[in-house]
Every structure is written in C-alpha cells, then in structure tokens.
Design a protein around this motif. Structure first.
Motif, PDB file in Angstrom:
ATOM      1  N   UNK A  75      31.356  38.434  39.226  1.00 35.12           N
ATOM      2  CA  UNK A  75      31.574  37.383  38.024  1.00 35.12           C
ATOM      3  C   UNK A  75      32.039  38.019  36.746  1.00 35.12           C
ATOM      4  N   UNK A  76      32.339  39.203  36.691  1.00 34.71           N
ATOM      5  CA  UNK A  76      32.493  39.957  35.478  1.00 34.71           C
ATOM      6  C   UNK A  76      34.009  39.748  35.300  1.00 34.71           C
ATOM      7  N   UNK A  77      34.686  38.970  34.359  1.00 36.59           N
ATOM      8  CA  UNK A  77      36.067  38.838  33.921  1.00 36.59           C
ATOM      9  C   UNK A  77      36.399  40.027  33.025  1.00 36.59           C
ATOM     10  N   UNK A  78      37.201  41.080  33.489  1.00 43.09           N
ATOM     11  CA  UNK A  78      37.440  42.345  32.767  1.00 43.09           C
ATOM     12  C   UNK A  78      38.924  42.891  33.155  1.00 43.09           C
ATOM     13  N   UNK A  79      38.994  44.016  32.754  1.00 47.68           N
ATOM     14  CA  UNK A  79      40.158  44.923  33.082  1.00 47.68           C
ATOM     15  C   UNK A  79      40.465  45.326  34.744  1.00 47.68           C
ATOM     16  N   UNK A  80      41.329  45.763  35.008  1.00 39.44           N
ATOM     17  CA  UNK A  80      41.520  46.577  36.238  1.00 39.44           C
ATOM     18  C   UNK A  80      41.098  48.074  35.682  1.00 39.44           C
ATOM     19  N   UNK A  81      40.830  49.002  37.032  1.00 38.17           N
ATOM     20  CA  UNK A  81      40.476  50.323  36.546  1.00 38.17           C
ATOM     21  C   UNK A  81      41.292  51.182  35.655  1.00 38.17           C
ATOM     22  N   UNK A  82      42.593  50.846  35.564  1.00 42.43           N
ATOM     23  CA  UNK A  82      43.408  51.650  34.800  1.00 42.43           C
ATOM     24  C   UNK A  82      43.732  51.182  33.669  1.00 42.43           C
TER      25      UNK A  82
END
Length: 337
Positions: A75-82
């Motif tokens: 459910x975490x709306x976030x960035x990708x790893x990079x």
C-alpha cells in the motif's frame, strides 16, 4: 509506529462551531461525528457496496485518474528503488472500473493498493456535494473526493488549510508541525508522487540508522484515528501521513487559502530563493536571512510607517491586486534577462 500525542477531539459540532474553532487555533483537531448525518456516511455504515452504489448514482462517466500499487509494496505509494520513477501505475479509468477492481480484491490477504486521489466533486460527481460536503460558502473551498483500499500516503504538506471528512471506512493521519521539516528527510522537490514533496521515511518500518533525526519528528507527532463521520482539521503547512485502513475507504476534503489567489503560491517564492540564494556563501545567506526576516517573516505594520502610503508600493499590506500585478510583471521581466 508509536507516537505519544493524539489529536484533540471536540464533540457536538455544527459548521459554525467548526469555523469558530479553526479561526482560533493552529493545530489539528478532530470534530467527532461532524458529518455522520451525511447520506454517504449512512450508506457506508450499511455496507461498502451500498456506499459505492450511492457514489455511482452521481457519476457521469468522466474518466478519473486511478493508481495501482503492486501487493509487495503493501500500500505504500512511493518512488521506485532508483528514485527516478514511481512504484505505481496511473491510468484514466471509468469510476465503475475502479470500484470493480477494489471489490475484486477486498478479501485478498495482501491486496494491491488501488487508489483514486484528489477528484473534484462537482465536476466528476455532480450533485453529490449538496448533502455530502460541509456548507462553507464564506470560504468557497475546493472540495474533492478520495477513494481506495488499504494505502499509505507518505508525509507531505499542503499550503491550503483542509477540513478532511472521513465518510467511509477508517483512516489514520499522522501529523507533524511545520518546524519538523528538517527531521522528516524530504525527497526531491521537483519530482514527487502527487507532485508534492514527501518524506523518504517508511513510517511503518522506519530505519533509524539511516534517518536518525526522525526520532525527534516522532516525539512531536500527533495521530488522528478517524471513523466514519469524523472531520479532521489539517492546518496549512502541517506535514501529514495518511493510511487507508479498510478495503473500501472514502474521504472528502475541503481546501482553502486565507489570501487572494492573485498573491500567488508561496512555493514559487521558495523556488526563487533556491535559485538565487541557496548557493551563496553562508555569510551572504545570513545577510539575506536578515532581509527576509525584516521584510517578510518578522515585520510589523509600523515598519513602513515612515514611507508615505502612496509610495509604499510592494510593501503595502495587505498587498492589493494592482501592486501584486505590478510586482508579478516586474519579476517576469527580470527572469527573462
């Protein structure tokens, strides 16, 4: 996550009571069950399906923007790893499709997060606001609908003030005073989910080795656990992380600002300062800090009393529209050089 402070709760509220309270404070407040009488709240207390059908009865088939976050992100709306993209997919969908996808996953042990962000109520759901919004004619807010299942929206701030009405399901807000910005580890300013810079800390699993100052932010944090019918006041510039708890959650927000739109957005002033001041030597930055304190942050009305009123120009307070337009035009011309 364990925070020590909870948001103050006030019972038995009319709209006039709410306005009177928020005019006298600058901190979050829960107005308990202040919108519990709305038809959408009542439908949601019967069932999520009843609430969804009630919403769809106002829908006029205009596509909405919806987001899909894979189950592994919880459910975490976030960035990708990079941190050069995001961990979700966005698409324009019919609201019926969004709701169908939500109910298709409502019994999943680890569902994907399906989320419709800020959606202007009168354009997309005409008629819904008549009985399902705070009647704030004097403020004239922007009223929007938010809908989804379990989701975690990272801490961010909004310049407008907000009365957030939790109408279906449950949500938890974690709020931080504006001065906690240096302890929240804010990510890129020009590239963020939803367009507003966010904290890089995973609030549900904070890495205190990587983000040690976040402990200080937590000590100042306040939590607001909202049930259906509760209204939360979020003051301007307070950072807030928002978690949707149940498999179907609906929020209706009311955003407004205290100054006329012709004065522009303070974010623009910050961007100008980043361009002009941030790279100066520290001694010069401190000198400009004194100038900003004098002209902007710490000024008193008497500071310009030695200047004839007709000559005060951009120092006129409150800044009128004519002087605001002159100042804007002057800035635009200077930025072209």
């Amino acid at each position: 996550m364990d925070t020590k402070l909870t948001v103050r709760v006030i019972e038995n509220n009319s709209v006039s009571d709410i306005i009177a309270v928020i005019e006298s404070i600058n901190e979050p407040v829960i107005f308990k069950r202040a919108c519990a009488h709305w038809p959408l709240v009542e439908a949601g207390l019967k069932s999520a399906e009843d609430a969804a059908q009630y919403l769809l009865s106002f829908y006029q088939q205009t596509p909405v923007t919806a987001y899909y976050v894979a189950p592994e992100h919880k459910g975490r709306v976030f960035y990708n790893e990079q941190v050069n993209g995001f961990n979700y997919q966005a698409a324009q969908l019919n609201l019926n499709q969004v709701i169908e996808k939500l109910f298709a996953h409502q019994d999943d042990a680890l569902p994907p997060s399906i989320y419709m962000g800020s959606t202007e109520i009168n354009h997309f759901l005409p008629g819904l606001a008549a009985e399902n919004s705070l009647q704030l004619e004097s403020i004239k807010p922007l009223t929007s609908v938010w809908l989804g299942n379990q989701s975690r929206i990272a801490a961010h701030f909004d310049f407008p003030q907000n009365l957030a009405c939790n109408v279906v399901g449950k949500r938890t807000f974690t709020l931080f005073p504006p001065e906690q910005v240096s302890n929240l580890y804010i990510g890129p300013m020009e590239f963020a989910p939803g367009g507003q810079e966010i904290s890089m800390v995973d609030f549900d699993n904070p890495d205190f080795d990587k983000y040690p100052k976040y402990k200080d932010a937590l000590a100042a944090a306040r939590t607001a656990e909202l049930e259906a019918g509760d209204v939360l006041y979020v003051p301007s510039m307070w950072w807030h992380q928002v978690s949707g708890i149940e498999s179907f959650n609906v929020l209706i927000t009311h955003w407004w600002r205290d100054t006329p739109a012709y004065l522009g957005r303070p974010n623009n002033a910050l961007a100008m300062a980043m361009l002009s001041l941030r790279s100066l030597p520290k001694a010069q930055r401190q000198a400009w800090k004194a100038m900003f304190d004098h002209y902007v942050f710490e000024h008193d009305d008497d500071d310009v009393s030695h200047i004839p009123k007709e000559a005060q120009g951009m120092q006129t307070k409150p800044l009128d529209e004519l002087n605001a337009r002159r100042l804007r035009a002057d800035l635009i011309n200077k930025l072209k050089r």
